[in-house]
Write an enzyme that holds these catalytic residues in place. Structure first.
Site, PDB file in Angstrom:
ATOM      1  N   HIS A 158      54.169 -24.203  16.984  1.00 47.16           N
ATOM      2  CA  HIS A 158      55.099 -23.066  16.131  1.00 47.16           C
ATOM      3  C   HIS A 158      56.673 -23.357  16.757  1.00 47.16           C
ATOM      4  CE1 HIS A 158      52.190 -19.953  14.590  1.00 47.16           C
ATOM      5  NE2 HIS A 158      51.469 -20.926  15.359  1.00 47.16           N
ATOM      6  N   ARG A 193      58.253 -26.092  14.916  1.00 46.93           N
ATOM      7  CA  ARG A 193      58.322 -26.004  13.249  1.00 46.93           C
ATOM      8  C   ARG A 193      59.575 -24.932  13.096  1.00 46.93           C
ATOM      9  NH1 ARG A 193      52.744 -23.891  11.985  1.00 46.93           N
ATOM     10  NH2 ARG A 193      53.565 -21.932  12.244  1.00 46.93           N
TER      11      ARG A 193
END
Length: 187
Positions: A62, A65
């Site tokens: 996460h 990204r």
């Protein structure tokens, strides 16, 4: 995607779906679009703690990204404080599944957690409204399968279902992400 063009009434967008449905990635794209359209930064409010190596890997994915210019606040319980106190911007909360679980753990996992979690849900929803900020909230659908075998899992399913109902009631838009594809539920 949301067509929120007026920030006098900023959107509260709820994004839900099953495990690995693509809901977080889609919510990130949605928040980025809102931020770009209104020339605002994105504040990513992460509710996850790192309990083991597998979770550490998910958190790392996460983080990698997200764009470098997004601010990140890691907060397992207090969603109202960041909603109220962060600089203007789009608030992306990921996710209510872990937030609910965190509250259950903080309350020693019992049905008596319900009034506390309901109160905290209303508290951060009020903070969002008073801060007048656009927000995207990620959550999950955990009640579509079989009835969980353990008491703790049933309590969690019920609590998250109630949290989701409260957020959906307040939300201007709700999307269900299935296999990476968003399906508009509200309005």
């Amino acid at each position: 995607m949301t067509n929120a063009g007026d920030l006098r009434h900023p959107p509260l967008v709820m994004v839900t779906g099953g495990a690995r449905s693509g809901k977080s990635r889609w919510a990130e794209d949605l928040a980025a679009g809102l931020a770009e359209r209104h020339a605002l930064p994105v504040h990513y409010l992460a509710t996850s703690g790192v309990m083991d190596d597998e979770m550490a890997g998910r958190v790392r994915q996460h983080r990698e990204r997200r764009p470098a210019n997004w601010s990140t606040v890691e907060e397992p319980l207090d969603l109202a404080g960041p909603a109220r106190n962060l600089a203007p911007g789009v608030l992306l909360i990921d996710c209510l599944i872990l937030w609910t679980s965190n509250w259950m753990q903080a309350q020693d996992v019992s049905k008596s957690s319900e009034p506390i979690i309901a109160g905290e849900t209303q508290n951060w929803l009020r903070a969002l409204r008073s801060a007048n900020r656009p927000a995207v909230v990620v959550t999950g659908e955990v009640g579509l399968g079989i009835v969980p075998e353990s008491r703790t899992a049933r309590i969690f399913r019920d609590l998250l279902g109630r949290v989701n109902q409260e957020v959906a009631r307040e939300a201007t838009e709700v999307y269900l992400v299935v296999s990476g594809l968003p399906v508009r539920i509200k309005p």
